[in-house]
Design an enzyme around this catalytic site. Sequence first.
Site, short mmCIF file in Angstrom:
data_model
loop_
_atom_site.label_atom_id
_atom_site.label_comp_id
_atom_site.label_asym_id
_atom_site.label_seq_id
_atom_site.Cartn_x
_atom_site.Cartn_y
_atom_site.Cartn_z
N HIS A 1 0.83 -1.20 0.00
CA HIS A 1 0.00 0.00 0.00
C HIS A 1 0.86 1.24 0.00
O HIS A 1 1.71 1.41 0.87
CB HIS A 1 -0.92 0.01 1.23
N LYS A 35 -12.59 8.20 -8.08
CA LYS A 35 -11.84 9.43 -8.38
C LYS A 35 -12.35 10.06 -9.67
O LYS A 35 -12.42 11.28 -9.80
CB LYS A 35 -10.36 9.10 -8.49
#
Length: 989
Positions: A175, A630
């Site tokens: 991540h 997004k």
Amino acid sequence: MESFQQIKNNKVDLISTNDPLDKNRLLIEDLWESVLREECPDDQAERLIQLKELSYSKQIEGDSSKTFKKEIVDIVNSMDLAESIAAARAFSLYFQLVNILEQRVEEDRYIQSFTNKNVQKSPDNLDPFAPALARQNAPVTFRELFYRLRKLNVPPGKLEELLQEMDIRLVFTAHPTEIVRHTIRHKQTRVANLLKKIQVEQFLTKEEKNFLKIQLKEEVRLWWRTDELHQFKPSVLDEVDYALHYFQQVLFNAMPQLRGRIAEALTENYPDVQLPSQSFCNFGSWVGSDRDGNPSVTPEITWRTACYQRQLMLERYITATSHLRDQLSVSMQWSQVSSSLLESLETDRVKFPAIYEARATRYRSEPYRLKLSYILEKLRLTQERNNLLADNGWKFDLEGELNTKNIDKVENLYYKSVNEFTYDLELIKNSLISTDLTCEAVNTLLTQVHIFGFSLASLDIRQESTRHSDAIQELTKYLDLSVQYDQMSEDEKIKWLVDELNTKRPLIPSDVKWTNTTEETFSVFKMVKRLQQEFGSRICHAYVISMSHSASDLLEVLLLAKEMGLLDQNSKNSNLLVVPLFETVEDLKRAPEVMEKLFKLDFYKSLLPKVGESFKPLQELMLGYSDSNKDSGFVSSNWEIHRAQIALQNLASRNNILLRLFHGRGGSVGRGGGPAYQAILAQPSGTLKGRIKITEQGEVLASKYSLPELALYNLETVTTAVIQNSLVNNRLDATPEWNQLMSRLAETSRSHYRKLVYENPDLLNFFQEVTPIEEISKLQISSRPARRKKGAKDLSSLRAIPWVFGWTQSRFLLPSWFGVGTALSSELNSDPQQIELLRVLHQRWPFFRMLISKVEMTLSKVDLEVAKYYVDTLGSEENKDSFDDIFEVISKEYSLTKSLVLEITGKNKLLESDRDLKSSVSLRNKTIIPLGFLQVSLLRRLRDQTRQPPISEFLIDKDESRRAYSRSELLRGALLTINGIAAGMRNTG
């Protein structure tokens, strides 16, 4: 020693002690204050403690929010850099201790739910799942699930059929915003274990409890003196090591327990249903194999990752086998053994004369111990071979090297596959059974071998689609085709690719020097071929194509696979499962059309793997939550993914193809995160059919898998939700009126979201100035860049993860809710009576309930007063008017969204129906305020210096003439606040 330090404690009035969580918070408060008093100067410690109590108590006493926040701002702005850093570290420590405590409480509640034999029942005339639904975020256990399925008259045969086909895959990822160092994670685990011991106070003497408190305090003091920040950018192999920690410490032992719990629950409710021998829950990983936008993930790195994974499993198997040898002391003086076992001992004696010489005398009448000695030797030889392969790389010809050096081959001595290891263990198990003996440790080890094999987890290769098309373009240019590949239409590309796939002659010349990028692309496929030869196809079978747009994207990968020997034209067998990843809203809409083109190609269908008893072809498809959110906002993203699943499942059914949907969910709501139970139940009915694949993001691994019972809780949650969704069809997803309403909401919210994010020319500057996005990129927390393209500063190049991270730090959390209020308002403005329909949807439709629940939770974490402080303090003077306008748009949307969510849920306050979550969020919202103001203060000073480069690295702050400090110190302070806020918000990106 009643407490960590005898101090006046006025927090009892602030926290109710009726709840176990509240009661244990007092322990954490006491611990935190005690550590500060010993580690910080007296006046500094008292100031930090008062600052936290001010942020908490003032809100409870009802003071004007703006007034009390100004008090905090004044305190923060009066701090010098040393005090600021101490404050950032102190609050970060506090939140991490609270996180550990909440995980411990969750673990205890799960243990209680598992041991509680009394299933919560509903009246016979009501939905048997109603009690579970009423608890919203509280999943059912296996025992509850099977009881309720029995009440719904689900036939045993139907349940058994589902269990036979069930295929749950959890894929661990690295991540880019995993904020906590591995070293700190280890300390957190030790703190959690000490808390666990302290919390069983009824079994402890006063002296024992005080001794544990001393140990706990020692551990936290060592933690305080440990650097929280990464001192260097972690390598990919560092990230591999981080992910493997959870397998080694927790999951290796947890998985057999999971199987035991589902078997026990079946025995109670469906005694005739047999749990299949194969594992219903398996693991994958992208760590070390996801190369999308990460140039650090090379073929060599992926090869070493596979070797590391095998090394870990061999170590665990050697340890388990050694323990078995200690346990299985059965003597032939008192027990028979099977003839098969005796025959295998004779075979092993010939192969391993040295082991026989060393062990035969000691174990001459103990056949199991002798057999296990041979097994241990085979495992060690396998380990030696694995080390050679890891050290020398994927191009190393081990067999050729051995021949060249005239070294005797260890042929047939090491385990060439996990099946050989399984066979030896089965010999022992069956021999015990034949003499009326059992050994649970043997069964447990066999379960672990079935689940993890020698590979531990399957490595998915992921690469962006243009890498393949660019490589093929370079190839066709070299071949001097009459029409270059990049000049072909989509239909022309498909025809050319299919023709080449059906041609047996090789296409790629072996003696050409390609560009570095193309050579790397080709090498990945060569390495995968070598991986499968050495490890078997299980280690690396799926190839995920990110940013998939068209059918040719998949055919390109198949062509490259064919050229590298991963596709057998004669048997129509592909050793690579090509997985398209549809990420943007437009691509999600086009996904059914793209897949229909492929399903019409007989050649393509013939290459799909055949699975299950039906031997039907299987297509895996990945749905991207991050980029679609997004791109289009929360509602539009979730709705288009929902619609795409239904359309793709219908398409697959028409073509007699099984579908496994791969959900690319993140940790935060803005990237598809949220409670797993709710999310899985909200999937369209009929799309799971027992099969699901889900990413487990690096930032949430600790919250799900750091403790054994937490891991079991998460695994049971996912499994029960998959079974419930697959067997209990609510048929509500097909309601035309509801679908039409959702489509309108999605379109309106998308339009409003894009108007702000993509059509407002000042939004990018706003994001860069009023959030710590630029400083986030300086955190040494990931091997992967924050942007897809080096040097690019536009929104399209920014990854979805730092996009969400920046908004979270500044308390906007905008990607998770913006546009929802406008969409709902538009619907109600056209017809006020629609509020009743929206309430019905919230009560009855799992998808809509999940949607509103996530928005409600996110809204509860937003603090626009803190966010406005970011805008006013960090925004440049020349942008003040435009930034104020943007904030006004955000503020109005927040108020509108909040009021309409409350109207739909019928509540007066956010999270009113979830007391535990509300309590946790409330504590964090209040206590995190100083960190936000502190971050702004440090960012302002840091950016002021950056805009006006000093002659010297060391400067005197214009606001504090007390000492000199360096720019790097300021950056360090800012990064520490990012750590603290991430801990307080419980997620990053």
